[in-house]
Design an enzyme around this catalytic site. Structure first.
Site, short mmCIF file in Angstrom:
data_model
loop_
_atom_site.label_atom_id
_atom_site.label_comp_id
_atom_site.label_asym_id
_atom_site.label_seq_id
_atom_site.Cartn_x
_atom_site.Cartn_y
_atom_site.Cartn_z
N ARG A 70 1.00 -1.14 0.14
CA ARG A 70 0.22 -0.17 0.09
C ARG A 70 0.93 1.24 -0.18
NH1 ARG A 70 -3.67 3.06 3.95
NH2 ARG A 70 -5.33 3.61 2.81
N ILE A 96 -7.24 7.46 -1.11
CA ILE A 96 -7.22 6.26 -1.10
C ILE A 96 -8.00 5.55 -0.08
CG2 ILE A 96 -5.05 6.11 0.28
CD1 ILE A 96 -4.24 3.51 -1.21
N SER A 97 -8.94 4.43 -0.36
CA SER A 97 -9.88 4.01 0.57
C SER A 97 -9.08 3.37 1.95
CB SER A 97 -10.80 3.20 -0.12
OG SER A 97 -11.57 3.88 -1.00
N GLN A 98 -9.75 3.28 2.83
CA GLN A 98 -9.51 2.68 4.33
C GLN A 98 -9.40 1.23 3.77
OE1 GLN A 98 -12.79 2.70 6.84
NE2 GLN A 98 -11.52 1.78 8.60
#
Length: 248
Positions: A70, A96-98
């Site tokens: 990530r 950027i999503s959780q």
């Protein structure tokens, strides 16, 4: 081959092996953080399982989360926080999503190795990278040109050869490669886009946040039945950036 040459060749091979090992270690220097993040995500899945219907991470999704770096998908100034279970800014007003949401959306899509998946909203490419480890092909669309171009280059550099990124308005889908076994939409729409419903294969699943920006949104699971009818289910409240483009 003379003994001296054999020794030199063996030494060269050992040096190459050492360099390869050092490179692998350098590229995977945050594996422990990914492991801890995966455990955190699994715990949150258990806590929300009664609401979402997905109380556990599958082994395949667990492995994907452990493998995808990530930190390579966030800006330099955010890399310290890459393995914290929260969304992060990636520029251009996007995030950027959780990781928990990435995992949940992936699980809800029920990806299989032979699947073809459409993603609307490439962002930095992280969700596409996770999904790419689970399916045959990911077609991902991004309307913000700098993000799309950067994500395309990043995914190629990292070796994700089964992801194709296209610049364009994802509301209208990607007709050329339809129908899709699953569709993931990573930005909130005011309604479920009809073109995406049409491009979903019978028996397929779409996961999409629906609702207005800055108000309560609902993550929705859309299932297309064999006869073409559609059923929907609210999963849980979420907060996504709005879907941009012509029709929303």
């Amino acid at each position: 081959m003379p003994a001296t040459a054999l020794r030199l060749a063996a030494t060269a091979l050992l040096l190459l092996a050492a360099l390869d090992a050092a490179h692998a270690a350098a590229s995977d220097d945050r594996a422990d953080e990914r492991q801890r993040l995966t455990q955190t995500v699994a715990a949150q899945m258990r806590e929300t399982g009664s609401a979402t219907g997905r109380p556990a991470l599958s082994e395949r999704v667990t492995t994907a989360l452990r493998q995808v770096p990530r930190h390579a998908f966030v800006p330099e100034d955010q890399r310290l926080y890459a393995y914290v279970n929260r969304p992060l800014p990636i520029g251009h007003g996007q995030t950027i999503s959780q990781p928990y949401i990435v995992a949940l959306m992936t699980e809800l899509a029920q990806p299989q190795p032979d699947h073809k998946v459409l993603e609307v909203g490439t962002g930095s490419g992280y969700q596409a990278a996770v999904m790419a480890r689970l399916v045959r092909t990911v077609y991902s669309m991004e309307i913000i040109e700098p993000l799309g171009l950067a994500a395309r280059e990043r995914l190629q550099t990292l070796g994700y050869r089964n992801v194709e990124v296209r610049l364009g308005d994802g509301y209208h889908g990607w007709e050329e490669h339809a129908p899709y076994d699953a569709i993931l939409v990573t930005a909130a729409a005011s309604h479920i886009p009809p073109p995406l419903i049409r491009q979903l294969k019978p028996g397929g699943r779409m996961v999409i946040p629906v609702g207005a920006a800055f108000l309560v949104q609902q993550l929705m699971l859309v299932e297309k039945n064999a006869d073409g009818t559609v059923s929907t289910r609210q999963i849980l409240p979420v907060a996504f950036v709005p879907l941009t483009g012509g029709a929303r």
